[in-house]
Design a protein around this motif. Structure first.
Motif, PDB file in Angstrom:
ATOM      1  N   GLY A  40       1.071   3.867  -2.946  1.00 11.06           N
ATOM      2  CA  GLY A  40       0.543   5.196  -2.660  1.00 11.06           C
ATOM      3  C   GLY A  40       1.556   6.289  -2.936  1.00 11.06           C
ATOM      4  N   HIS A  46       0.828  -1.205   0.000  1.00 12.54           N
ATOM      5  CA  HIS A  46       0.000   0.000   0.000  1.00 12.54           C
ATOM      6  C   HIS A  46       0.868   1.264   0.000  1.00 12.54           C
ATOM      7  N   ASP A  71      -1.116   6.777   1.620  1.00 13.75           N
ATOM      8  CA  ASP A  71      -2.049   6.065   0.750  1.00 13.75           C
ATOM      9  C   ASP A  71      -3.453   6.050   1.331  1.00 13.75           C
ATOM     10  N   TYR A 108      -9.455   8.334  -3.401  1.00  9.44           N
ATOM     11  CA  TYR A 108      -8.854   7.063  -3.008  1.00  9.44           C
ATOM     12  C   TYR A 108      -8.515   6.224  -4.232  1.00  9.44           C
ATOM     13  N   ARG A 109      -7.595   5.264  -4.037  1.00 10.71           N
ATOM     14  CA  ARG A 109      -7.203   4.362  -5.112  1.00 10.71           C
ATOM     15  C   ARG A 109      -8.133   3.148  -5.143  1.00 10.71           C
ATOM     16  N   SER A 110      -8.476   2.726  -6.347  1.00 13.98           N
ATOM     17  CA  SER A 110      -9.240   1.493  -6.518  1.00 13.98           C
ATOM     18  C   SER A 110      -9.043   1.003  -7.939  1.00 13.98           C
ATOM     19  N   CYS A 152      -9.822  -1.503   0.121  1.00 18.33           N
ATOM     20  CA  CYS A 152      -9.157  -2.802   0.269  1.00 18.33           C
ATOM     21  C   CYS A 152      -9.881  -3.656   1.290  1.00 18.33           C
ATOM     22  N   CYS A 171      -6.846   3.821   0.110  1.00 22.00           N
ATOM     23  CA  CYS A 171      -7.164   2.788  -0.876  1.00 22.00           C
ATOM     24  C   CYS A 171      -8.334   1.935  -0.403  1.00 22.00           C
TER      25      CYS A 171
END
Length: 380
Positions: free
Chosen positions: A104, A100, A188, A169-171, A192, A190
């Motif tokens: 990130g 992560h 980061d 956010y990351r996805s 998850c 994310c």
């Protein structure tokens, strides 16, 4: 089903009721009313451990259920105690959490996405859709480890749809339903479903081992926590052994190896010159001799080819050169200018347990036969 691993990644033991148990392909598939076993998903492998007196071999999701594949049956309706293999779980937590932070920070620096993530039994790999070089990898590794030293807490939240709309956010894919967000503050944010450490310092260490071009970006190999420490310890042991062999300081082994390579190259050049002189002398002695057979010690396949080619220029017939021993077998190179050796070499290989071939006028291979048998065949 109550997923205890989402509530507390550090939960090692729990009690549950067996809802069902049926025999499957890999063992007995058990479904509980609650579980702390993480099923494979999101790039993270499954947990292992025990349920009562049976081993949990695999854990997967099936619809809304978490299926525990065990090496023995459990009675439906019974209560059972579960025990997580903590060493495996914590190793996966360290490496997943480290991934992560690497992803990130890489995203913040270069605007790239993590387009592939795999947690293997040896290395963790991350695929980024951007190009980075060795120097950038070193800078990334330093930034990641400096982040670990701050030991910031890891946050687990379940934002409302409205909050999620405003959250950056990351996805990797579009998400529906309740979304679980893992935040490493300053590194980061994310979506998850995996298990993670409670604070960044518990990762301990992140080592970015390599970077190589992969598709439209790069693939990074990394190790975190205990795996990173084990890897660096093995590398240190190897480097100390090399240091002793070279009589060089541990930080100067590369220079020592470079010196050996240069010396080796010089020796190879000298040996090549001596071989060429020896081959020329042998060829001169075979001038006009017709068919020639030579047995020479310790020649490589390339040297054997060069010997045969040199003699062919002088002997005016077929030249058959061999190198080896009765114990290990013999390599051969045979040539005949303008000739066709295909039938001959086929018979040679069949008679003397050999293998090989080549062009009609030049063949190479090996034989598993004593010298006396080779000489008898050639006399025929």
């Amino acid at each position: 089903m109550e997923k205890l691993y989402e509530q507390d990644a550090y939960l090692r033991a729990f009690d549950a009721q067996v809802l069902s148990c049926v025999q499957g392909k890999g063992g007995w598939d058990v479904i509980l009313d609650r579980t702390a076993f993480y099923p494979e998903g999101g790039g993270q492998p499954y947990d292992t451990g025990t349920l009562g007196n049976v081993k949990v071999l695999q854990v997967h999701t099936r619809g809304e259920d978490v299926v525990h594949t065990c090496d023995g049956p459990l009675e439906p309706g019974s209560r059972v105690s579960g025990q997580i293999n903590w060493d495996r779980r914590f190793d996966l937590m360290q490496n997943h959490s480290g991934e992560h932070i690497v992803s990130g920070i890489a995203n913040a620096w270069w605007g790239c996405d993590n387009v592939g993530f795999h947690m293997g039994s040896d290395f963790i790999t991350i695929d980024l859709n951007t190009m980075i070089d060795e120097e950038q990898l070193r800078q990334l590794e330093e930034a990641v480890n400096r982040y670990l030293w701050q030991d910031k807490p890891v946050l687990v939240t379940y934002p409302t749809p409205e909050e999620l709309e405003r959250l950056d956010y990351r996805s990797k894919k579009a998400l529906t339903g309740q979304v679980r967000i893992i935040t490493f503050p300053g590194a980061d944010v994310c979506a998850c479903c995996g298990t993670h450490v409670s604070s960044a310092g518990q990762i301990g260490l992140v080592k970015l081992v390599s970077v190589q071009k992969f598709r439209d970006g790069v693939r990074i190999e990394l190790l975190c926590g205990g795996r990173a420490l084990d890897y660096l310890s093995r590398v240190d042991i190897q480097n100390k052994a090399v240091s002793n062999l070279l009589s060089a300081k541990a930080g100067e082994t590369a220079q020592g190896v470079q010196r050996l390579l240069e010396e080796n190259a010089a020796l190879k050049s000298r040996i090549l010159t001596m071989e060429e002189q020896h081959f020329a002398a042998l060829a001169h002695g075979c001038a006009g001799a017709g068919d020639v057979v030579l047995f020479e010690d310790d020649l490589s396949p390339d040297a054997l080819r060069r010997l045969c080619d040199t003699v062919l220029g002088e002997c005016q017939g077929r030249c058959a050169c061999f190198s080896g021993s009765d114990e290990t077998g013999y390599k051969y190179a045979v040539g005949q200018r303008g000739g066709d050796l295909r039938t001959w070499v086929k018979t040679l290989n069949q008679t003397l347990n050999g293998r090989g071939g080549g062009k009609p006028d030049f063949v190479q291979g090996s034989l598993r036969a004593p010298r006396a048998d080779i000489e008898t065949f050639l006399e025929m």
